[in-house]
Design an enzyme around this catalytic site. Structure first.
Site, PDB file in Angstrom:
ATOM      1  N   TYR A 144     -25.426 -33.112  27.426  1.00 42.62           N
ATOM      2  CA  TYR A 144     -25.208 -33.500  28.824  1.00 42.62           C
ATOM      3  C   TYR A 144     -25.340 -35.005  28.925  1.00 42.62           C
ATOM      4  CZ  TYR A 144     -26.010 -33.831  33.899  1.00 42.62           C
ATOM      5  OH  TYR A 144     -25.941 -34.153  35.234  1.00 42.62           O
ATOM      6  N   ASP A 239     -27.000 -41.598  23.753  1.00 42.20           N
ATOM      7  CA  ASP A 239     -27.509 -41.311  25.092  1.00 42.20           C
ATOM      8  C   ASP A 239     -28.995 -40.986  24.940  1.00 42.20           C
ATOM      9  OD1 ASP A 239     -28.314 -40.361  27.501  1.00 42.20           O
ATOM     10  OD2 ASP A 239     -26.602 -39.017  27.807  1.00 42.20           O
ATOM     11  N   LYS A 267     -34.404 -41.980  33.164  1.00 43.41           N
ATOM     12  CA  LYS A 267     -35.658 -41.225  33.233  1.00 43.41           C
ATOM     13  C   LYS A 267     -36.913 -42.112  33.070  1.00 43.41           C
ATOM     14  CE  LYS A 267     -33.392 -36.894  32.866  1.00 43.41           C
ATOM     15  NZ  LYS A 267     -32.263 -36.421  32.098  1.00 43.41           N
TER      16      LYS A 267
HETATM   17  C1  LIG Z   1     -30.743 -36.557  32.665  1.00 41.73           C
HETATM   18  C2  LIG Z   1     -29.725 -37.012  31.699  1.00 41.73           C
HETATM   19  C3  LIG Z   1     -28.623 -37.784  32.088  1.00 41.73           C
HETATM   20  C4  LIG Z   1     -28.309 -38.077  33.527  1.00 41.73           C
HETATM   21  O1  LIG Z   1     -29.276 -38.849  34.147  1.00 41.73           O
HETATM   22  P1  LIG Z   1     -29.391 -38.792  35.763  1.00 41.73           P
HETATM   23  O2  LIG Z   1     -30.422 -39.830  36.059  1.00 41.73           O
HETATM   24  O3  LIG Z   1     -29.792 -37.397  36.097  1.00 41.73           O
HETATM   25  O4  LIG Z   1     -28.052 -39.148  36.297  1.00 41.73           O
HETATM   26  C5  LIG Z   1     -27.786 -38.268  31.107  1.00 41.73           C
HETATM   27  N1  LIG Z   1     -28.001 -38.008  29.811  1.00 41.73           N
HETATM   28  C6  LIG Z   1     -29.041 -37.258  29.398  1.00 41.73           C
HETATM   29  C7  LIG Z   1     -29.252 -37.031  27.949  1.00 41.73           C
HETATM   30  C8  LIG Z   1     -29.917 -36.714  30.325  1.00 41.73           C
HETATM   31  O5  LIG Z   1     -30.907 -35.927  29.916  1.00 41.73           O
END
Ligand SMILES: *Cc1c(COP(=O)(O)O)cnc(C)c1O
Length: 430
Positions: A144, A239, A267
């Protein structure tokens, strides 16, 4: 457990907010209950509007690595707010945080702050496309990367959990430029990259997958990914929205010793306020406006409140021994879980790295999206509801991580282990 006030709020919320929630997984549909509305939290404990207390293993889906309402973070926010919350102009705090982030994350030479992980990833692929002049984005099944159009192809927990393949509203013209291939599969990786090299702008990967449950990749897979992208002049994007400042101060790239070209952060970096960031090699980052032609902007980006919270957070994480203590505690807890699973006839597989873990209700090792999908989600739902009733707040989906924070102490973890043991006993009987 009394949940009248949560139930009443949920009914009101559904009238004015789609599904009653501002992010789908919060609705708890995958575990067959209604969401609890939380009113406060401190350390490892969250409290709902009915006054029920829970030991929290969601940790706001990752950010609260210090536990909730950490005094240093709260104080930084309070102090900063008194002088104004947003100017839409450069501030000293963003320079300080940018320097700290570049010092902490090995591959970062320059960084741009945004307001969420989604913004970070969508900006990073725009930059990779602008830099290479190519259009195709390669991602991995079950990873994701936020909810931007290009990523909503086999996109991990939120989407898996609801059983939506991609999403209506995303034009085929856009996702035709997204290739999704199996995680941890070196052969498919090599064939795909070699076959499509001239069209591929970037490969984006969660260096530890956290959105189909935790899956730690083979090191050889990540190495191959790095070698191939370098050889074929494809931008490699890590990511690290979950893994950044979680697996080490420098994230997964520090832990594995593999450096990407671009990194996305989110995060933890905001200390619980909405912050994301993307950064990497100067040569690529200098393509971003106003130095370069790739446009990306944000009214609230780098605002003092968010920067102050991030700084306070990172300064705590930099204290000697922080990650060693977290590792030790997580290892102890995971050993307890493995013992419970080992003594039980219930099929369960524990995947863990550092303070990130998922217990999958399945027999075979979980190494990719396909094997994750074999997990028994009904069983997870029953387990979740028993844990909740006993005062343990887990993620409301089988395909999410449990997070340990610095605020979890022995008694919190023992409570979770005791309850897990009794839940496993009930499962073995049924
Ligand atoms: C949570 C998450 C996102 C998206 O971040 P948001 O602040 O919710 O938009 C993108 N990549 C990874 C790996 C994530 O866990």
């Amino acid at each position: 457990m009394k949940t009248d006030l949560s139930a009443a709020l949920f009914a009101q919320a559904k009238a004015v907010i789609p599904g009653g929630v501002d992010s789908p997984v919060r609705a708890c549909k995958a575990v067959g209950c209604d969401p609890l509305f939380l009113k406060k939290a401190k350390g490892a404990v969250v409290v709902d509007v009915d006054g029920n207390e829970f030991v929290d293993f969601v940790c706001s889906w990752g950010p609260m690595i210090l536990g909730h309402a950490h005094p240093a973070v709260v104080e930084a926010i309070r102090e900063t707010a008194l002088d104004g919350t947003s100017f839409g102009a450069p501030t000293p705090l963003e320079v300080e945080l940018a320097r700290l982030v570049c010092d902490s994350v090995p591959s970062l030479e320059k960084v741009r702050f945004v307001n969420s992980g989604t913004e970070a990833t969508m900006s990073a692929i725009r930059l990779a496309r602008g830099y290479t002049g190519r259009n195709v984005v390669v991602k991995f099944d079950g990873c994701y990367h936020g909810h931007a159009d290009s990523f909503l192809v086999k996109a991990g927990s939120g989407v898996i959990t609801l059983g939506i393949p991609g999403s209506p509203g995303v034009p085929e013209d856009i996702v035709k430029n997204t290739l999704s291939i199996p995680y941890n599969d070196e052969e498919v990786l090599e064939t795909t990259l070699r076959d499509e090299a001239l069209d591929i702008a970037c490969v984006i990967v969660e260096p530890v997958a956290g959105n189909m449950g935790v899956i730690v990749p083979e090191l050889s897979f990540l190495r191959k990914l790095r070698d191939l992208t370098r050889e074929l002049s494809i931008v490699l994007i890590f990511d690290e929205v979950i893994t950044g400042f979680r697996l080490a101060l420098g994230g997964a790239q520090e832990r594995f010793g593999i450096l990407p070209d671009l990194t996305c952060l989110g995060k933890i970096i905001g200390g619980g306020l909405p912050v994301g960031a993307y950064g990497g090699k100067k040569e690529i980052m200098d393509m971003v406006a106003p130095d370069g032609p790739v446009y990306q902007a944000g009214t609230l980006s780098g605002n003092p409140l968010a920067m102050a919270a991030g700084l306070a957070m990172l300064n705590e994480l930099r204290k000697p021994g922080f990650y060693e203590a977290l590792e030790e505690k997580s290892r102890w807890f995971a050993a307890g879980l493995e013992q419970i699973a080992g003594n039980s006839s219930v099929p369960a597989v524990l995947n863990r790295i550092g303070s990130l873990m998922t217990c999958f209700f399945t027999e075979a090792p979980v190494t990719d999206y396909r094997s994750a999908m074999l997990a028994d989600t009904d069983r997870y739902g029953r387990h979740y509801r028993r844990m909740l009733a006993g005062g343990i707040y887990l993620a409301p989906s089988q395909f999410e991580a449990a997070f340990i924070s610095a605020a979890h102490d022995r008694s919190h973890l023992e409570k979770a282990l005791d309850l897990t043991e009794s839940s496993f006993k009930k499962m073995a009987k049924s």
